[in-house]
Enzyme design. Structure first.
Site, short mmCIF file in Angstrom:
data_model
loop_
_atom_site.label_atom_id
_atom_site.label_comp_id
_atom_site.label_asym_id
_atom_site.label_seq_id
_atom_site.Cartn_x
_atom_site.Cartn_y
_atom_site.Cartn_z
N ASP A 184 0.83 -1.21 0.00
CA ASP A 184 0.00 0.00 0.00
C ASP A 184 0.86 1.26 0.00
OD1 ASP A 184 0.89 -0.59 2.62
OD2 ASP A 184 -0.67 0.66 3.48
N GLU A 185 2.12 1.12 -0.40
CA GLU A 185 3.05 2.25 -0.43
C GLU A 185 3.00 2.90 -1.81
OE1 GLU A 185 7.75 3.28 0.59
OE2 GLU A 185 7.10 1.21 0.25
#
Length: 265
Positions: free
Chosen positions: A182-183
């Protein structure tokens, strides 16, 4: 008359072969001179075919003329088939190469540029553009809980929606990328950190809108750290590190948004 029809059939094949040959002539850096030579040779063949038809009209037709007419018919058809197959093969290879290049530089799930392409874009800005730019590092809040609660398929769906919404509010020259999990990250050319702050706020406002996840509606929070080149780092590694440090400070703030400053390091 039959001999003339044979030559006309070959002539039709030659004329039809001009279009695929012309297309191949326009492919950059792909044997351009060779295809251009072939294009001119086909024109010369066409002149020869027309001359042979004129000769047939003005003389008696014997066995030799019929044999040559048959050869002309087959020759024109051969050139057409070869040029058409060559064009299809080259275009197929081009499409395959383009697809491979896209896959190598883009995230398969979200369609955003991946880590490799993001690195390349920052390196280009540092190498060829002396202007300031901003780098934003972003991380979704409590995303692990979404995966654990609703499953990875719903988590992937959330990531896709987040990517679409981020792209929706970014300027045209900005580049958003998924670095992994989720970066996420964004580079904003010719943009100072203070101006990037308002863009980051717009991203947060866009994500406040509900996202359907199974039978539920979720509001996704996002923590964003901002760093400015060259003030906060004069290399790709240093500018991304500064933005990453700012992001972790943002996680501790209520508004989840932080511009890098020297005391953080």
């Amino acid at each position: 008359m039959f001999a003339i029809l044979l030559v006309l059939s070959g002539l039709t094949g030659l004329i039809a072969s001009l279009f695929p040959t012309h297309q191949m002539c326009n492919i950059p850096e792909h044997q351009h001179k060779g295809w251009l030579l072939l294009f001119n040779l086909i024109f010369m063949f066409i002149m020869g075919y027309l001359g042979y038809i004129w000769m047939l009209i003005n003389r008696d037709i014997g066995t030799l003329e019929m044999i040559v007419a048959t050869i002309f018919c087959g020759g024109g058809g051969f050139v057409f088939v070869i040029t058409k197959m060559s064009r299809e093969t080259i275009f197929t290879l081009q499409n395959t190469i383009q697809a491979k290049q896209y896959q190598a530089h883009h995230d398969q799930l979200t369609g955003l540029p991946n880590r490799n392409l993001f690195y390349e874009e920052i390196d280009k800005l540092i190498t060829f553009d002396s202007n300031k730019f901003s780098c934003m590092m972003m991380d979704l809040n409590d995303f692990k809980m979404i995966n654990d609660t609703f499953g990875h398929a719903e988590g992937d769906h959330v990531l896709q929606i987040v990517a679409q919404r981020i792209n929706r509010v970014l300027p045209n020259n900005a580049i958003a990328a998924r670095l992994g999990g989720d970066e996420l990250a964004v580079v904003l050319p010719s943009t100072q950190a203070q101006d990037s702050f308002f863009i980051a706020r717009a991203i947060q406002d866009e994500l406040v809108k509900d996202i359907s996840c199974g039978n539920y509606s979720l509001v996704i929070g996002i923590s964003i750290g901002i760093a400015e080149y060259p003030k906060d780092g004069d290399t790709r590694k240093s500018i991304m590190k500064s933005a990453d440090i700012a992001m972790y400070h943002a996680k501790r703030h209520e508004d989840h948004l932080q511009i890098f400053s020297a005391f953080m390091s």
